[in-house]
Design a protein around this motif. Structure first.
Motif, PDB file in Angstrom:
ATOM      1  N   ALA A 105       0.822  -1.211   0.000  1.00  9.20           N
ATOM      2  CA  ALA A 105       0.000   0.000   0.000  1.00  9.20           C
ATOM      3  C   ALA A 105       0.856   1.260   0.000  1.00  9.20           C
ATOM      4  CB  ALA A 105      -0.919  -0.010   1.216  1.00  9.20           C
ATOM      5  N   GLY A 106       1.989   1.219   0.685  1.00 10.29           N
ATOM      6  CA  GLY A 106       2.842   2.399   0.797  1.00 10.29           C
ATOM      7  C   GLY A 106       3.637   2.706  -0.455  1.00 10.29           C
ATOM      8  N   THR A 107       3.938   1.690  -1.265  1.00 12.47           N
ATOM      9  CA  THR A 107       4.753   1.910  -2.456  1.00 12.47           C
ATOM     10  C   THR A 107       3.924   2.014  -3.725  1.00 12.47           C
ATOM     11  OG1 THR A 107       5.059  -0.463  -2.792  1.00 12.47           O
ATOM     12  CG2 THR A 107       6.725   0.697  -1.488  1.00 12.47           C
ATOM     13  N   GLY A 108       2.648   1.835  -3.607  1.00 15.65           N
ATOM     14  CA  GLY A 108       1.814   1.907  -4.799  1.00 15.65           C
ATOM     15  C   GLY A 108       1.769   0.597  -5.559  1.00 15.65           C
ATOM     16  N   GLY A 109       2.285  -0.457  -4.990  1.00 13.66           N
ATOM     17  CA  GLY A 109       2.174  -1.785  -5.603  1.00 13.66           C
ATOM     18  C   GLY A 109       3.268  -2.118  -6.589  1.00 13.66           C
ATOM     19  N   THR A 110       4.522  -2.089  -6.169  1.00 14.07           N
ATOM     20  CA  THR A 110       5.623  -2.461  -7.063  1.00 14.07           C
ATOM     21  C   THR A 110       5.661  -3.979  -7.239  1.00 14.07           C
ATOM     22  OG1 THR A 110       7.225  -2.655  -5.280  1.00 14.07           O
ATOM     23  CG2 THR A 110       6.991  -0.486  -6.294  1.00 14.07           C
ATOM     24  N   ASN A 111       6.324  -4.415  -8.302  1.00 13.83           N
ATOM     25  CA  ASN A 111       6.411  -5.850  -8.602  1.00 13.83           C
ATOM     26  C   ASN A 111       7.223  -6.601  -7.561  1.00 13.83           C
ATOM     27  OD1 ASN A 111       4.848  -5.590 -10.873  1.00 13.83           O
ATOM     28  ND2 ASN A 111       6.594  -5.340 -12.250  1.00 13.83           N
ATOM     29  N   THR A 112       8.246  -5.962  -6.998  1.00 17.19           N
ATOM     30  CA  THR A 112       9.078  -6.627  -5.992  1.00 17.19           C
ATOM     31  C   THR A 112       8.266  -6.918  -4.742  1.00 17.19           C
ATOM     32  OG1 THR A 112      10.996  -5.418  -6.820  1.00 17.19           O
ATOM     33  CG2 THR A 112      11.194  -6.434  -4.651  1.00 17.19           C
ATOM     34  N   ILE A 113       7.512  -5.954  -4.301  1.00 15.11           N
ATOM     35  CA  ILE A 113       6.670  -6.154  -3.119  1.00 15.11           C
ATOM     36  C   ILE A 113       5.602  -7.212  -3.408  1.00 15.11           C
ATOM     37  CG2 ILE A 113       5.086  -5.037  -1.500  1.00 15.11           C
ATOM     38  CD1 ILE A 113       7.952  -4.170  -1.154  1.00 15.11           C
ATOM     39  N   ALA A 114       5.075  -7.217  -4.609  1.00 17.77           N
ATOM     40  CA  ALA A 114       4.063  -8.219  -4.976  1.00 17.77           C
ATOM     41  C   ALA A 114       4.660  -9.621  -4.911  1.00 17.77           C
ATOM     42  CB  ALA A 114       3.521  -7.935  -6.370  1.00 17.77           C
ATOM     43  N   ALA A 115       5.881  -9.786  -5.393  1.00 24.18           N
ATOM     44  CA  ALA A 115       6.541 -11.096  -5.365  1.00 24.18           C
ATOM     45  C   ALA A 115       6.789 -11.537  -3.923  1.00 24.18           C
ATOM     46  CB  ALA A 115       7.848 -11.044  -6.145  1.00 24.18           C
ATOM     47  N   VAL A 116       7.265 -10.613  -3.083  1.00 23.87           N
ATOM     48  CA  VAL A 116       7.493 -10.937  -1.675  1.00 23.87           C
ATOM     49  C   VAL A 116       6.185 -11.308  -0.997  1.00 23.87           C
ATOM     50  CG1 VAL A 116       8.152  -9.935   0.560  1.00 23.87           C
ATOM     51  CG2 VAL A 116       9.588  -9.562  -1.441  1.00 23.87           C
ATOM     52  N   LEU A 117       5.136 -10.591  -1.303  1.00 20.42           N
ATOM     53  CA  LEU A 117       3.826 -10.867  -0.720  1.00 20.42           C
ATOM     54  C   LEU A 117       3.306 -12.243  -1.135  1.00 20.42           C
ATOM     55  CD1 LEU A 117       1.742  -9.508   1.080  1.00 20.42           C
ATOM     56  CD2 LEU A 117       0.690  -8.547  -0.956  1.00 20.42           C
ATOM     57  N   ILE A 118       3.478 -12.595  -2.387  1.00 16.85           N
ATOM     58  CA  ILE A 118       3.019 -13.900  -2.877  1.00 16.85           C
ATOM     59  C   ILE A 118       3.825 -15.036  -2.247  1.00 16.85           C
ATOM     60  CG2 ILE A 118       2.913 -15.380  -4.930  1.00 16.85           C
ATOM     61  CD1 ILE A 118       2.157 -12.817  -6.498  1.00 16.85           C
ATOM     62  N   VAL A 119       5.144 -14.895  -2.240  1.00 15.61           N
ATOM     63  CA  VAL A 119       5.996 -15.951  -1.679  1.00 15.61           C
ATOM     64  C   VAL A 119       5.750 -16.120  -0.185  1.00 15.61           C
ATOM     65  CG1 VAL A 119       8.399 -16.578  -1.173  1.00 15.61           C
ATOM     66  CG2 VAL A 119       7.771 -15.776  -3.442  1.00 15.61           C
ATOM     67  N   SER A 120       5.614 -15.022   0.543  1.00 15.44           N
ATOM     68  CA  SER A 120       5.396 -15.125   1.985  1.00 15.44           C
ATOM     69  C   SER A 120       4.017 -15.700   2.305  1.00 15.44           C
ATOM     70  CB  SER A 120       5.573 -13.769   2.657  1.00 15.44           C
ATOM     71  OG  SER A 120       4.639 -12.840   2.162  1.00 15.44           O
ATOM     72  N   THR A 121       3.019 -15.364   1.525  1.00 17.02           N
ATOM     73  CA  THR A 121       1.684 -15.936   1.733  1.00 17.02           C
ATOM     74  C   THR A 121       1.685 -17.428   1.432  1.00 17.02           C
ATOM     75  OG1 THR A 121       0.690 -13.810   1.159  1.00 17.02           O
ATOM     76  CG2 THR A 121      -0.754 -15.742   1.117  1.00 17.02           C
ATOM     77  N   LEU A 122       2.350 -17.840   0.373  1.00 16.50           N
ATOM     78  CA  LEU A 122       2.465 -19.271   0.057  1.00 16.50           C
ATOM     79  C   LEU A 122       3.235 -20.004   1.150  1.00 16.50           C
ATOM     80  CD1 LEU A 122       3.103 -19.239  -3.796  1.00 16.50           C
ATOM     81  CD2 LEU A 122       1.040 -19.959  -2.581  1.00 16.50           C
ATOM     82  N   SER A 123       4.278 -19.377   1.673  1.00  8.80           N
ATOM     83  CA  SER A 123       5.043 -19.976   2.773  1.00  8.80           C
ATOM     84  C   SER A 123       4.163 -20.168   4.000  1.00  8.80           C
ATOM     85  CB  SER A 123       6.239 -19.086   3.103  1.00  8.80           C
ATOM     86  OG  SER A 123       6.880 -19.517   4.266  1.00  8.80           O
ATOM     87  N   LEU A 124       3.357 -19.178   4.299  1.00  6.84           N
ATOM     88  CA  LEU A 124       2.428 -19.281   5.427  1.00  6.84           C
ATOM     89  C   LEU A 124       1.433 -20.421   5.212  1.00  6.84           C
ATOM     90  CD1 LEU A 124       1.053 -18.195   8.027  1.00  6.84           C
ATOM     91  CD2 LEU A 124      -0.243 -16.673   6.534  1.00  6.84           C
ATOM     92  N   LEU A 125       0.797 -20.451   4.054  1.00  7.04           N
ATOM     93  CA  LEU A 125      -0.212 -21.479   3.781  1.00  7.04           C
ATOM     94  C   LEU A 125       0.390 -22.882   3.752  1.00  7.04           C
ATOM     95  CD1 LEU A 125      -2.376 -19.704   1.058  1.00  7.04           C
ATOM     96  CD2 LEU A 125      -2.954 -20.136   3.439  1.00  7.04           C
TER      97      LEU A 125
END
Length: 162
Positions: A105-125
């Motif tokens: 939300a703070g960066t406006g949705g960069t691709n790097t943050i999106a990748a980190v968000l996807i990988v961390s969510t998959l790791s959690l699940l």
């Protein structure tokens, strides 16, 4: 039976063969939770990290009893290896995903943050799924007959003579 399970836990420290019953697994597991909490809080009072020493001392025998418990249900030691990994990956993935949402939300949705968000969510699940399935395997009753890991564990029946 409780004392026998706990003594057997320490006698078979390096024994990866054979089988262990549910009580052989759960008695030391639950006992060590209370021991760890006691030493963790006592160590916090005297400012010495005693909890980590309890974990280090019980790490190898806990792993071997987990392997034998899985053998009792005719499974390999794969989940004995994956369970501690998932127990670490799930909370880390959750924390990184939580932070990643704010970074997104703070960066406006960069691709790097999106990748980190996807990988961390998959790791959690994935971590939660593996941890829950491993716990399910530890709860399952063992084979009542001999399996490829031997004839001990749950197939041993106690007989009392009068």
């Amino acid at each position: 039976m409780i004392i026998k399970s706990y003594i057997d836990f320490w006698k078979r420290i390096f024994d990866f063969t054979g089988r262990s019953t549910r009580s052989d697994f759960w008695v030391p597991f639950l006992t060590h939770i209370f021991i760890f909490l006691f030493f963790f809080y006592f160590g916090a009072i005297i400012d010495v990290p005693l909890g980590r020493y309890v974990v280090l001392i019980t790490m190898v025998p806990s792993f071997t009893v987990t392997v034998r418990r899985l053998h009792d249900t005719n499974r390999t030691m794969l989940f004995a290896i994956l369970f501690p990994i998932s127990a670490v990956a799930a909370p880390i993935g959750g924390v990184v995903a939580f932070i990643g949402m704010f970074a997104w939300a703070g960066t406006g949705g960069t691709n790097t943050i999106a990748a980190v968000l996807i990988v961390s969510t998959l790791s959690l699940l994935l971590g939660v799924i593996i941890a829950l399935y491993s716990l399910f395997l530890f709860i399952l009753p063992g084979n009542k007959t001999s399996n490829k890991y031997g004839s001990g564990g749950s197939c041993v029946t106690s007989t009392t003579e009068i």
